[in-house]
Design an enzyme around this catalytic site. Sequence first.
Site, PDB file in Angstrom:
ATOM      1  N   ASP A   1       0.836  -1.286  -0.065  1.00 22.74           N
ATOM      2  CA  ASP A   1      -0.013  -0.043  -0.055  1.00 22.74           C
ATOM      3  C   ASP A   1       0.721   1.337   0.062  1.00 22.74           C
ATOM      4  OD1 ASP A   1       0.891   0.263   2.546  1.00 22.74           O
ATOM      5  OD2 ASP A   1      -0.827  -0.838   3.569  1.00 22.74           O
TER       6      ASP A   1
ATOM      7  N   ASP B   1      20.580  -2.420   6.034  1.00 27.66           N
ATOM      8  CA  ASP B   1      20.634  -1.590   7.185  1.00 27.66           C
ATOM      9  C   ASP B   1      19.386  -1.571   8.152  1.00 27.66           C
ATOM     10  OD1 ASP B   1      23.212  -0.695   6.777  1.00 27.66           O
ATOM     11  OD2 ASP B   1      22.460   0.496   5.122  1.00 27.66           O
TER      12      ASP B   1
END
Length: 497
Positions: free
Chosen positions: A320, A391
Site C-alpha cells: 500500500d 541496514d
Amino acid sequence: MIDRPQPYVESARLPVPAGLGRGFVLASVFVCAACGLVYELELVAVASSLVGDSVTQASVVLSVMVFAMGVGSLLAKRLRCHAAAGFGYVEALLALVGGGSAMALYASFAWLGGTRVMLVITSFTIGALIGAEMPLLMTLIQRIREQDPGGALADLFAADYVGALVGGLTFPFLLLPLAGELTAGLLTGVVNAVAGGVVVQWLFRHDLRERARWRLLAANSCVLLLLLAGTAFVGPFERAARQAVYGDEVRVAVHTAHQELVLTGGATRAQWPAAGELRLFQDGRLALRGRQAHAVHRQLVRPAVVGGPRARVLILGGGDGLALREVLRYRDVREVTVVERDPGVVRLARRDPGLRALNRGALDDPRVRLVHADAFDWLRDRVRGDAVPFDVMVSALPGPGPGGAAGPRLYSQEFYGLAARALADEGRFALRAGPRRERHDFWTVYATLRAAGLRPCPYAGERGFLLAEHARPAPPTCLHGGRTNLPPSTLMHPRYQ
C-alpha cells in the site's frame, strides 16, 4: 447386519456395445470425481477467505465430508434396485448443492453473521451425495457386464482417483483465476449435472419408465437452469453481499490472484465526513484506516530508521506504500526494496486516488525497487547468494494468529533466521507481533526472534511492535529487554508507546 445375497441381475439394454458403455460409465465416474473435489476445495477456499484460519476450515470440511461419505454409502444401499434413477437424482442434487455452496456460504456470512453452521451443513450434504455415488455406479457397471467385484471396484476407484487429481489441479490453476470462486462452483455444477444426466438419460434409458424418465429430465433441466441463472447474477449477488458486510460505502472491490481487496469510504479527507473514512480490507480483514494510517506506520518504521545506518532498506509486504512513505522521508536512504506478494495491492495503491494521496506516490520514487514474490522464498533465495545486507528491515505484514493472512511460516524461526542473515551487523528489524492484549501471539513472536539469534525490544504500547537486532554478548540497553542503538528515552516517548 449382513445383507442377503443379491439375485442375478439382468444385463442392461444399451444403445452401444457393452465395452463402450462401460467406458462411458467410467468417464462419468472421472467427471463426477473431479467435480466432487472442486466442491471440496471451493468450500475450503471460501471459508478461509471469509473467516481465515485455513487449517481449521480444511479440517472441518475434510472430516465432515469423509464421515458423510460413509453415511451416504449406507443410505445408497436402499437405491440399488433403482440404480439408474437413483444415480440421476443424486447427481442432480449434488450439482445443485455443490454448485451453489459458495454462494450459500457468502450469503450466510453476509446476512446471518457466520459461516460455521452453513459450512458443516453443506459439507455433510455434499459428502453424503458423493458417498452414494460409488454403490450405485458399482451396480450400474455390473449390469453392463457382470465381472469380479474386485476388478470392477479397481476400475471405478482408478477412474475416481484420476478424476480427483484433475479436479484438484483444475480448480486453483484454471477455474479460480479465470472464473472466480462463485462462478467456478456454478460452472462445475453444470458439468456435474450434464455428466450424470447423459449416463442415465441416454445410456440407461431403458431402465427407466417413461414417466420416471421425464421426471428425471425435468429435475436435471431445473438444476441446469438454476445454475446457469446463478452465473448471470453473481455480480449483483457479490455487490449486495459486500454492502451487507461493509455497508453502502464500498467504492472499489477487486479479486486478485491472492485475495479480495475492498476499499470503502471517500477518496479524500474532504469526503470522509459524508462518505466515511477510507478503509482497505484484504479478504475481509481491516488492513488500513485512513485517519490512523500515518501514525501507525510512523510508529512502526521510525525507531528502526533513526537508530543507525539506513542507506539500504527492505520492506516485507507494504504494497500500500504507507511504510514506504515513512522510510523515504529520510534523504540519506539510497535504496528501498519492497517485497509484495500481490501485484494487485501495488496496482490499487498506485491508481486509487485515496490510497495514492495517503502514500504520496511513494511507490513511483526512483529509489524504490518492487519485487513481487513471497517474502519467505525471496529471503531464502537471497541469503544463498553473496548479496549486500540491509541496514533496516521493516515487516509490514499483518499480525500473526489463526486468521492472519500472512501465513504461519512468516512468523517461524526459519523466517526470522533468514531475516537475521539478510540484516547487517548494526541493522535493525521492525515488525508487528500482534496486539499486546493477544499475549500468546505477542510473546510467541518475541521468543521466536530470540531463538533465531535476534534480540527483540517491545515498543508502541498496545500495538505490539518489536524492534530486533543481532544478539550480542554485551548487556542489553533496552528498558524492555533486548539491545538497540536507539536511546531508551526515544523508545519510551509517547509517540512509540
